[in-house]
Design an enzyme around this catalytic site. Structure first.
Site, PDB file in Angstrom:
ATOM      1  N   ASP A  20      29.411  36.871 -43.043  1.00 15.49           N
ATOM      2  CA  ASP A  20      29.995  38.210 -42.933  1.00 15.49           C
ATOM      3  C   ASP A  20      29.638  38.375 -41.379  1.00 15.49           C
ATOM      4  O   ASP A  20      30.231  39.580 -41.119  1.00 15.49           O
ATOM      5  CB  ASP A  20      29.194  38.929 -43.784  1.00 15.49           C
ATOM      6  CG  ASP A  20      29.759  39.243 -45.185  1.00 15.49           C
ATOM      7  OD1 ASP A  20      31.205  39.431 -45.086  1.00 15.49           O
ATOM      8  OD2 ASP A  20      29.069  39.233 -46.126  1.00 15.49           O
ATOM      9  N   GLN A  79      27.510  40.415 -51.485  1.00 11.56           N
ATOM     10  CA  GLN A  79      28.413  41.600 -51.622  1.00 11.56           C
ATOM     11  C   GLN A  79      27.925  42.915 -51.502  1.00 11.56           C
ATOM     12  O   GLN A  79      26.858  43.332 -52.215  1.00 11.56           O
ATOM     13  CB  GLN A  79      29.321  41.395 -52.853  1.00 11.56           C
ATOM     14  CG  GLN A  79      30.671  42.299 -52.895  1.00 11.56           C
ATOM     15  CD  GLN A  79      31.518  42.129 -51.943  1.00 11.56           C
ATOM     16  OE1 GLN A  79      31.669  40.812 -51.418  1.00 11.56           O
ATOM     17  NE2 GLN A  79      32.393  43.103 -51.503  1.00 11.56           N
ATOM     18  N   LYS A  81      37.624  36.042 -53.404  1.00 10.07           N
ATOM     19  CA  LYS A  81      36.827  35.158 -52.524  1.00 10.07           C
ATOM     20  C   LYS A  81      36.518  33.808 -53.020  1.00 10.07           C
ATOM     21  O   LYS A  81      36.906  32.827 -52.167  1.00 10.07           O
ATOM     22  CB  LYS A  81      35.560  35.871 -51.785  1.00 10.07           C
ATOM     23  CG  LYS A  81      35.702  37.115 -50.924  1.00 10.07           C
ATOM     24  CD  LYS A  81      34.604  37.957 -50.646  1.00 10.07           C
ATOM     25  CE  LYS A  81      34.766  39.163 -49.977  1.00 10.07           C
ATOM     26  NZ  LYS A  81      33.612  39.988 -49.439  1.00 10.07           N
TER      27      LYS A  81
HETATM   28  N1  GUN Z   1      31.951  45.063 -49.037  1.00 10.87           N
HETATM   29  C1  GUN Z   1      32.964  45.501 -48.440  1.00 10.87           C
HETATM   30  N2  GUN Z   1      33.637  44.705 -47.612  1.00 10.87           N
HETATM   31  C2  GUN Z   1      32.732  43.827 -47.401  1.00 10.87           C
HETATM   32  C3  GUN Z   1      32.558  42.503 -46.709  1.00 10.87           C
HETATM   33  O1  GUN Z   1      33.338  42.120 -45.799  1.00 10.87           O
HETATM   34  N3  GUN Z   1      31.511  41.879 -46.968  1.00 10.87           N
HETATM   35  C4  GUN Z   1      30.635  41.959 -47.779  1.00 10.87           C
HETATM   36  N4  GUN Z   1      29.490  41.106 -47.994  1.00 10.87           N
HETATM   37  N5  GUN Z   1      30.621  43.136 -48.571  1.00 10.87           N
HETATM   38  C5  GUN Z   1      31.473  43.790 -48.407  1.00 10.87           C
END
Ligand code: GUN
Length: 294
Positions: free
Chosen positions: A121, A98, A54
């Protein structure tokens, strides 16, 4: 028949080019550079990879990023304190915590602490509520990536039977909301489809899947979707990420390519699109925060 491949990597390159241009324009017109603060708690190896990817993607489009790496022993109060600091920092347009978090931390409380305007998100209940009401502020990144993959490949969902395998908060549930709703000026991405969500408790699951024009698999069971569950000529989107013998495989058996017309594979399908839509949401967050302070 071998299905045509929905190439998330290539499509991501196109969309990231558009985002990079918009980032440049924003900087030129207002001096604002969008910024993403990523928070990583503990040492989950998969989360490390996701966050690294990311941040690299942010760099590739001119979005600033910061990593806040906290030990697994971090208390909930310490994490909430960091989020409050990030909420107050003007350079931070988006906050990404995350998931999963260590067991002693209440994920729902943490998500609730994020300023909804910085919730790139789109996990905050306010943003989920806006999506449910048909006026989304942000669309959650993975379902948004699937929607973009379909629409930009010319696969219309209007009036189509869409079957979603899985009812998770991150994929299945918001995916169903995006694809079932009526498009409007507030929500041009809405899919106007007839949506069915199937799960562990669904009777005649195979039969329901066979009725799908578009089948979206997000259950986290390696190679669960077999050719006999798929109608000839259907579009199949694999959202699964499963580790089998050190290899990443999806929820869809590769032999489904013999019956599907379109197939989004794993890897190289939805994964890059999720990150791309996170970049898009971070750009939007910078634009929204700017319009709030004008
Ligand atoms: N863990 C798995 N997928 C995601 C996501 O799209 N965002 C976040 N913050 N954590 C995740």
């Amino acid at each position: 028949m071998a299905a045509k491949r929905l190439d998330g990597q290539q499509l991501s390159q196109t969309i990231r080019g558009e985002i990079a241009n918009a980032v440049k324009q924003l900087a030129h017109s207002s001096g604002i550079i969008p910024g993403l603060a990523a928070v990583l708690v503990g040492d989950n190896p998969a989360s490390e990879v996701y966050v690294r990817n990311k941040r690299r993607a942010c760099e590739s489009v001119g979005i600033a990023s910061w990593l806040h790496r906290l030990p697994a022993s971090t208390t909930q109060a310490e994490l909430l304190n960091l989020i409050e600091q990030l909420n107050q920092t003007p350079e931070v347009s988006g906050i990404l915590v995350q998931l999963p978090l260590p067991k002693h931390i209440d994920e729902a409380k943490v998500i609730l602490a994020i300023n909804p305007l910085k919730d790139v998100d789109a996990f905050h209940p306010e943003n989920l509520g806006l999506l449910t009401a048909g006026h989304p502020r942000y669309l959650p990144c993975t379902p948004f990536g699937v929607q973009q993959m379909l629409s930009r490949s010319g696969i219309s969902t209007a009036g189509a039977n869409v079957v979603i395998l899985g009812r998770s908060n991150i994929v299945g549930k918001p995916m169903s909301l995006i694809l079932m709703q009526k498009p409007s000026t507030h929500f041009p991405e809405a899919g106007d489809a007839t949506v069915t969500v199937v799960h562990r408790g669904t009777r005649s699951l195979e039969k329901v899947c066979q009725s799908a024009d578009v089948l979206i698999a997000a259950i986290g069971v390696a190679h669960f979707v077999k050719p006999e569950m798929v109608r000839l000529g259907a579009t199949v989107i694999d959202v699964g990420i499963n580790s089998v013998g050190g290899k990443i495989v999806g929820d869809v058996d590769p032999s489904v390519a013999e019956v599907a017309e379109w197939l989004s594979p794993v890897p190289g399908g939805v994964g890059p699109m999720t990150i791309t839509m996170l970049l898009y949401n971070t750009l939007r967050a910078a634009q929204l925060l700017r319009s709030q302070t004008e």
